[in-house]
Scaffold this motif. Structure first.
Motif, PDB file in Angstrom:
ATOM      1  N   LEU A 224       0.833  -1.215   0.000  1.00  0.00           N
ATOM      2  CA  LEU A 224       0.000   0.000   0.000  1.00  0.00           C
ATOM      3  C   LEU A 224       0.862   1.257   0.000  1.00  0.00           C
ATOM      4  N   CYS A 225       1.879   1.271   0.876  1.00  0.00           N
ATOM      5  CA  CYS A 225       2.713   2.483   0.962  1.00  0.00           C
ATOM      6  C   CYS A 225       3.609   2.609  -0.273  1.00  0.00           C
ATOM      7  N   GLY A 226       4.039   1.487  -0.840  1.00  0.00           N
ATOM      8  CA  GLY A 226       4.795   1.543  -2.098  1.00  0.00           C
ATOM      9  C   GLY A 226       3.914   2.072  -3.220  1.00  0.00           C
ATOM     10  N   HIS A 227       2.667   1.615  -3.253  1.00  0.00           N
ATOM     11  CA  HIS A 227       1.748   2.067  -4.303  1.00  0.00           C
ATOM     12  C   HIS A 227       1.547   3.585  -4.214  1.00  0.00           C
ATOM     13  N   VAL A 228       1.389   4.109  -3.009  1.00  0.00           N
ATOM     14  CA  VAL A 228       1.173   5.563  -2.909  1.00  0.00           C
ATOM     15  C   VAL A 228       2.458   6.328  -3.246  1.00  0.00           C
ATOM     16  N   LEU A 229       3.616   5.719  -2.979  1.00  0.00           N
ATOM     17  CA  LEU A 229       4.873   6.374  -3.381  1.00  0.00           C
ATOM     18  C   LEU A 229       4.898   6.526  -4.908  1.00  0.00           C
ATOM     19  N   GLY A 230       4.451   5.460  -5.587  1.00  0.00           N
ATOM     20  CA  GLY A 230       4.438   5.496  -7.052  1.00  0.00           C
ATOM     21  C   GLY A 230       3.431   6.489  -7.601  1.00  0.00           C
ATOM     22  N   GLN A 231       2.430   6.814  -6.789  1.00  0.00           N
ATOM     23  CA  GLN A 231       1.358   7.701  -7.238  1.00  0.00           C
ATOM     24  C   GLN A 231       1.610   9.157  -6.869  1.00  0.00           C
ATOM     25  N   SER A 232       2.610   9.419  -5.983  1.00  0.00           N
ATOM     26  CA  SER A 232       2.742  10.756  -5.389  1.00  0.00           C
ATOM     27  C   SER A 232       4.113  11.355  -5.665  1.00  0.00           C
ATOM     28  N   GLN A 233       4.166  12.661  -5.629  1.00  0.00           N
ATOM     29  CA  GLN A 233       5.460  13.353  -5.660  1.00  0.00           C
ATOM     30  C   GLN A 233       6.102  13.197  -4.282  1.00  0.00           C
ATOM     31  N   MET A 234       7.375  12.813  -4.271  1.00  0.00           N
ATOM     32  CA  MET A 234       8.070  12.705  -2.984  1.00  0.00           C
ATOM     33  C   MET A 234       8.445  14.089  -2.484  1.00  0.00           C
ATOM     34  N   GLY A 235       8.558  14.230  -1.158  1.00  0.00           N
ATOM     35  CA  GLY A 235       8.879  15.524  -0.567  1.00  0.00           C
ATOM     36  C   GLY A 235      10.272  15.562   0.037  1.00  0.00           C
ATOM     37  N   LEU A 236      10.434  16.503   0.978  1.00  0.00           N
ATOM     38  CA  LEU A 236      11.756  16.792   1.541  1.00  0.00           C
ATOM     39  C   LEU A 236      12.397  15.575   2.219  1.00  0.00           C
ATOM     40  N   HIS A 237      11.587  14.769   2.912  1.00  0.00           N
ATOM     41  CA  HIS A 237      12.165  13.598   3.595  1.00  0.00           C
ATOM     42  C   HIS A 237      12.905  12.703   2.590  1.00  0.00           C
ATOM     43  N   HIS A 238      12.220  12.347   1.487  1.00  0.00           N
ATOM     44  CA  HIS A 238      12.866  11.483   0.501  1.00  0.00           C
ATOM     45  C   HIS A 238      14.039  12.193  -0.169  1.00  0.00           C
ATOM     46  N   GLN A 239      13.904  13.496  -0.377  1.00  0.00           N
ATOM     47  CA  GLN A 239      15.000  14.227  -1.021  1.00  0.00           C
ATOM     48  C   GLN A 239      16.269  14.146  -0.155  1.00  0.00           C
ATOM     49  N   ILE A 240      16.089  14.327   1.153  1.00  0.00           N
ATOM     50  CA  ILE A 240      17.237  14.238   2.077  1.00  0.00           C
ATOM     51  C   ILE A 240      17.854  12.833   2.009  1.00  0.00           C
ATOM     52  N   CYS A 241      17.001  11.808   2.044  1.00  0.00           N
ATOM     53  CA  CYS A 241      17.527  10.430   2.052  1.00  0.00           C
ATOM     54  C   CYS A 241      18.246  10.110   0.743  1.00  0.00           C
ATOM     55  N   HIS A 242      17.710  10.598  -0.389  1.00  0.00           N
ATOM     56  CA  HIS A 242      18.406  10.348  -1.665  1.00  0.00           C
ATOM     57  C   HIS A 242      19.771  11.031  -1.659  1.00  0.00           C
ATOM     58  N   ALA A 243      19.799  12.296  -1.197  1.00  0.00           N
ATOM     59  CA  ALA A 243      21.061  13.053  -1.240  1.00  0.00           C
ATOM     60  C   ALA A 243      22.112  12.420  -0.323  1.00  0.00           C
ATOM     61  N   LEU A 244      21.717  12.089   0.907  1.00  0.00           N
ATOM     62  CA  LEU A 244      22.688  11.528   1.862  1.00  0.00           C
ATOM     63  C   LEU A 244      23.068  10.100   1.486  1.00  0.00           C
ATOM     64  N   GLY A 245      22.063   9.316   1.085  1.00  0.00           N
ATOM     65  CA  GLY A 245      22.318   7.909   0.749  1.00  0.00           C
ATOM     66  C   GLY A 245      23.309   7.784  -0.389  1.00  0.00           C
ATOM     67  N   GLY A 246      23.102   8.586  -1.451  1.00  0.00           N
ATOM     68  CA  GLY A 246      23.988   8.535  -2.617  1.00  0.00           C
ATOM     69  C   GLY A 246      25.378   9.032  -2.268  1.00  0.00           C
ATOM     70  N   ARG A 247      25.457  10.160  -1.550  1.00  0.00           N
ATOM     71  CA  ARG A 247      26.768  10.767  -1.290  1.00  0.00           C
ATOM     72  C   ARG A 247      27.622   9.931  -0.335  1.00  0.00           C
ATOM     73  N   PHE A 248      26.980   9.368   0.720  1.00  0.00           N
ATOM     74  CA  PHE A 248      27.765   8.643   1.736  1.00  0.00           C
ATOM     75  C   PHE A 248      27.621   7.116   1.623  1.00  0.00           C
ATOM     76  N   ASP A 249      26.905   6.654   0.591  1.00  0.00           N
ATOM     77  CA  ASP A 249      26.694   5.220   0.365  1.00  0.00           C
ATOM     78  C   ASP A 249      26.130   4.553   1.635  1.00  0.00           C
ATOM     79  N   LEU A 250      25.015   5.098   2.128  1.00  0.00           N
ATOM     80  CA  LEU A 250      24.457   4.638   3.409  1.00  0.00           C
ATOM     81  C   LEU A 250      23.421   3.540   3.213  1.00  0.00           C
ATOM     82  N   ALA A 251      23.257   2.699   4.225  1.00  0.00           N
ATOM     83  CA  ALA A 251      22.188   1.692   4.211  1.00  0.00           C
ATOM     84  C   ALA A 251      20.854   2.445   4.172  1.00  0.00           C
ATOM     85  N   HIS A 252      20.048   2.122   3.164  1.00  0.00           N
ATOM     86  CA  HIS A 252      18.865   2.928   2.849  1.00  0.00           C
ATOM     87  C   HIS A 252      17.818   2.929   3.971  1.00  0.00           C
TER      88      HIS A 252
END
Ligand code: NAD
Length: 348
Positions: A224-252
């Motif tokens: 259910l939560c994956g489906h809504v992710l696919g249906q919605s624009q992600m916000g600041l929380h996901h943006q932060i996780c993408h930026a930090l995860g990619g830069r520091f190669d962190l466990a997602h």
């Protein structure tokens, strides 16, 4: 929060099978996709289960590639693509968490091959047309209908070996999709209803997992939560996780578990009604406290510092995030984002 009066909804063209033992139906599902030489993708740790599954598929499986890595490095996607071509793959089977599914998506982007996904974590990638590929520490995400798995099999028996800490972290990752969908700029009645139900199921499902090892409700919540992710624009929380995860190669998942309490408190301060909506959905008085408690009970990292993030880079990251924000109902200044990052670095 109220639903906007104008919205769009497009149903996802995906078949979903849910239930114990249903992984046994993979061969039939692949046959329906017209696949004769499926290639099975997994993380190195899932090679044993993948090899058993490949044996059950017999000739319909052309090989197993245990190459998946978190954040899908671009060079890995290229290498896996070459191996899949050499094996003359006509379909991709992703067995495991978001890394295996993410690798399959990167290959589907190159080849348009259909994906069958058998998720063992609660990240929810199997339910979205979103892909992410990382080059030189920069994680780029995009949407493409070719990467949406055509079939998803949620079999609770498959993920029995998932460690408790990872289960809790991954559940919080899934919950982040539900939380951000509640205030997404393009939210609508379907995403709101599914996000609320998904959040409740995650909260109840975690109790069931801890008391009896039952994984079925958690997988439903992930869907259910994956489906809504696919249906919605992600916000600041996901943006932060993408930026930090990619830069520091962190466990997602662990990264989401650190950031979400801070990001939820940040948004709740600025969006009237959000805190109450999340509390009612989860049926807990204080969702931020609940998230922190769940994280502590599984002895997960409590801060960006624990995860190994270099605090000297946070100001530069905050500036970059403020400059090109994801779609959001709030305007987050560079200074406020830096405060959020510093709080998450200190932890709670
Ligand atoms: P993961 O797939 O990297 O798995 C985490 C760890 O768990 C790995 O070491 C893996 O081997 C292990 N694991 C997985 N299943 C197991 C099992 N059954 N038993 C024992 N160990 C098991 O982590 P994840 O959090 O599921 O996925 C993270 C990735 O997914 C990130 O790259 C993230 O960006 C992506 N993601 C994408 C989307 C999307 O919509 N595109 C959504 C969520 C996550």
């Amino acid at each position: 929060m109220d639903a906007p009066q104008r919205f769009n909804y497009a149903a996802a063209p995906q078949r979903v099978l849910h239930g114990a033992g249903r992984a046994a139906e993979l061969g039939t599902e692949l046959a329906q996709l017209g696949a004769r030489r499926a290639v099975l993708l997994c993380s190195p740790g899932q090679l044993g289960v993948a090899t058993e599954m490949s044996a059950r598929l017999g000739e319909r499986c052309a090989g197993v590639l245990p190459l998946a890595r978190v954040h899908v490095p671009a060079e890995l996607a290229r290498e896996a693509g070459e191996q899949a071509r050499r094996l003359e793959a006509d379909a991709l089977v992703a067995l495991g968490g978001g890394s295996a599914i993410g690798l399959a998506k990167a290959l589907a982007l190159q080849t348009a091959l259909p994906i069958a996904a058998l998720p063992t974590t609660y990240a929810g990638s199997e339910a979205t047309p979103i892909y992410g590929i990382t080059s030189g520490g920069d994680k780029q995400t995009g949407r493409d209908p070719r990467v949406l798995p055509r079939v998803v099999i949620y079999d609770p028996e498959l993920g029995r070996q998932l460690p408790l800490g990872l289960s809790v972290a991954s559940a919080i990752n899934g919950m982040a999709h539900g939380v951000e969908a509640l205030y997404a700029v393009d939210r609508h009645p379907v995403t709101q209803a599914l996000a609320q139900r998904g959040l409740r199921l995650f909260r109840e499902g975690l109790d069931a997992l801890l008391s009896s090892g039952e994984r079925g409700p958690m997988l439903t919540a992930a869907w259910l939560c994956g489906h809504v992710l696919g249906q919605s624009q992600m916000g600041l929380h996901h943006q932060i996780c993408h930026a930090l995860g990619g830069r520091f190669d962190l466990a997602h998942a662990q990264l989401h578990a650190v950031v979400l309490p801070h990001a939820l408190a940040f948004h709740a301060k600025r969006l009237p009604g959000l805190a109450q909506e999340v509390a009612e959905a989860m049926d807990v008085p204080d969702p931020v406290a609940w998230l922190i408690g769940a994280r502590r009970s599984a002895a997960l990292p409590a801060s960006l510092r624990d995860l190994g993030v270099d605090s000297r880079q946070l100001a530069q990251i905050a500036a970059a995030l403020a400059k090109r924000p994801y779609a959001s109902p709030i305007v987050a200044t560079e200074a406020s984002i830096l405060d959020l990052l510093l709080e998450a670095w200190e932890g709670c």
